[in-house]
Motif scaffolding. Structure first.
Motif, PDB file in Angstrom:
ATOM      1  N   ASN A 109       0.851  -1.563  -0.694  1.00 38.51           N
ATOM      2  CA  ASN A 109      -0.112  -0.400   0.388  1.00 38.51           C
ATOM      3  C   ASN A 109       0.950   1.330   0.018  1.00 38.51           C
ATOM      4  N   MET A 113       0.584   4.019   1.217  1.00 38.05           N
ATOM      5  CA  MET A 113       0.621   4.616   3.111  1.00 38.05           C
ATOM      6  C   MET A 113       2.333   4.119   3.439  1.00 38.05           C
ATOM      7  N   VAL A 114       3.171   2.952   2.948  1.00 34.82           N
ATOM      8  CA  VAL A 114       4.427   2.681   3.209  1.00 34.82           C
ATOM      9  C   VAL A 114       5.196   3.626   2.788  1.00 34.82           C
ATOM     10  N   TRP A 155       5.403   6.636   5.236  1.00 39.58           N
ATOM     11  CA  TRP A 155       6.406   5.970   6.090  1.00 39.58           C
ATOM     12  C   TRP A 155       7.675   6.185   6.370  1.00 39.58           C
ATOM     13  N   ILE A 184      -4.887   8.356   4.758  1.00 39.96           N
ATOM     14  CA  ILE A 184      -4.736   7.218   5.753  1.00 39.96           C
ATOM     15  C   ILE A 184      -3.434   7.617   6.771  1.00 39.96           C
ATOM     16  N   TYR A 211      -0.573   5.813   8.867  1.00 36.68           N
ATOM     17  CA  TYR A 211       0.142   3.764   9.161  1.00 36.68           C
ATOM     18  C   TYR A 211       1.519   4.226   9.997  1.00 36.68           C
ATOM     19  N   GLU A 248       4.476   1.985  11.851  1.00 38.65           N
ATOM     20  CA  GLU A 248       5.319   0.771  12.712  1.00 38.65           C
ATOM     21  C   GLU A 248       6.202   1.561  14.454  1.00 38.65           C
ATOM     22  N   SER A 307       3.521  -3.069  13.394  1.00 35.56           N
ATOM     23  CA  SER A 307       2.524  -2.411  12.675  1.00 35.56           C
ATOM     24  C   SER A 307       1.593  -2.158  12.619  1.00 35.56           C
ATOM     25  N   ARG A 321      -2.342   0.301  10.719  1.00 28.94           N
ATOM     26  CA  ARG A 321      -3.446   1.288  10.062  1.00 28.94           C
ATOM     27  C   ARG A 321      -3.956   1.539  10.621  1.00 28.94           C
ATOM     28  N   CYS A 322      -4.537   3.181   9.870  1.00 30.73           N
ATOM     29  CA  CYS A 322      -6.142   3.652  10.563  1.00 30.73           C
ATOM     30  C   CYS A 322      -6.564   4.601   9.366  1.00 30.73           C
ATOM     31  N   VAL A 336      -3.438   5.079  15.099  1.00 29.58           N
ATOM     32  CA  VAL A 336      -2.491   3.721  15.088  1.00 29.58           C
ATOM     33  C   VAL A 336      -1.887   3.731  16.273  1.00 29.58           C
TER      34      VAL A 336
END
Length: 318
Positions: free
Chosen positions: A102, A104-105, A108, A127, A129, A131, A136, A138-139, A241
């Motif tokens: 995704n 979102m990574v 981040w 979104i 994300y 860690e 990890s 997400r929200c 998150v």
């Protein structure tokens, strides 16, 4: 021997391809259009990725086999279990060592340079994300129909709703009224219905969000309040998150950000900071270190087991 890593950061508006090496050199870069498959279709997504990969490899003059790893972060990945195999196979014939996830990574990995913390994305959609100590979470990222609060699409919808109230006399008329009329070239306010219904592209609709910032700068208090609400919604994502990671009570949790909504600068960042102090006490709002396109490449290096050194990161930042 030098190792090279390819990052692909997909999005609702654009898709960026970046090739770096383990010393922090930027070797090639290419940009294309939206990679949101629900808007362009899966076949068009596959073609877009193929063309983009060939473009960066051609710029750098290297074969696909020389790429140590590729990471492609694509919008909506993981949101339809039936399509996971199709997503994961998008690059299989192009690059021997690749991973699809995704987008979102990417945000981040770029904004926090791969360090523990939470990343907020507020572009076409929204979104969060994060860690923390190997965990990890997400929200958000539920889409524009019933989610994506604080995103450009959400803001655009709120801008048009406020315009309708101003036009009706249900709300005090402010600068936003004229800005929307000018943007769409409206002769009659109700012509907005035809203008919106005749242009359903998600990415194009999201561009209307910019009118909230323009109106706020022009002194429109109601438009400014929309940006305050956006900041609060984004803080709620970060808090979600943190809750899912089990770090809600931990002090000094870094929270960074990326996406076009943050082009509004303090109009969004100020409310975001204030909302974080309420929703996630101890959160430290952190200026992004890298953009999501470089984040994708940094994540590719991590997946290859060769994360960039501090010296290489400093070179990349320069």
């Amino acid at each position: 021997m030098t190792s090279m890593f390819l990052g692909i950061d997909g999005g609702g508006t654009k898709t960026a391809f970046v090739l770096i090496d383990d010393s922090g050199r930027l070797l090639a870069r290419h940009e294309s259009t939206t990679s949101y498959y629900l808007e362009i279709g899966f076949d068009a997504l596959r073609t877009l990725l193929q063309d983009g990969v060939q473009a960066v490899l051609g710029q750098a003059g290297v074969p696909a086999f020389d790429i140590a790893h590729t990471f492609a972060g694509l919008p909506a990945h993981g949101e339809d279990s039936a399509l996971l195999a199709s997503f994961d196979g998008l690059l299989a014939d192009l690059l021997p060592r690749s991973t699809v996830g995704n987008d979102m990574v990417c945000s981040w990995a770029g904004s926090l340079a791969g360090a523990d913390g939470i990343s907020l994305v507020a572009g076409t959609g929204s979104i969060a994300y994060g860690e923390w100590l190997g965990r990890s979470a997400r929200c958000g990222g539920w889409g524009e129909v019933f989610g994506d609060e604080g995103s450009a699409h959400w803001l655009a919808r709120e801008v048009l709703a406020l315009f309708s109230r101003m036009a009706d006399g249900r709300a005090e008329r402010g600068p936003l009224l004229g800005l929307v009329r000018d943007h769409f070239g409206l002769t009659h306010d109700l012509d907005l219905c035809a203008a919106i219904n005749g242009s359903a592209a998600r990415s194009g609709f999201a561009q209307i969000a910019r009118l909230a910032t323009a109106a706020a700068h022009a002194g429109d208090a109601q438009a400014r309040q929309l940006l305050v609400r956006a900041g609060d919604e984004l803080a709620a994502l970060a808090a979600g998150v943190a809750r899912n990671l089990g770090v809600s009570g931990i002090q000094a949790v870094p929270v960074s950000y990326s996406g076009g909504v943050f082009a509004a600068a303090e109009l969004v960042l100020g409310p975001l900071q204030a909302a974080l102090s309420r929703r996630l006490p101890g959160a430290v709002l952190t200026t992004p270190r890298f953009g999501p396109e470089l984040g994708a490449a940094l994540y590719a290096a991590r997946l290859a087991g060769r994360p960039l050194s501090d010296q290489a990161l400093e070179r990349l930042a320069r």
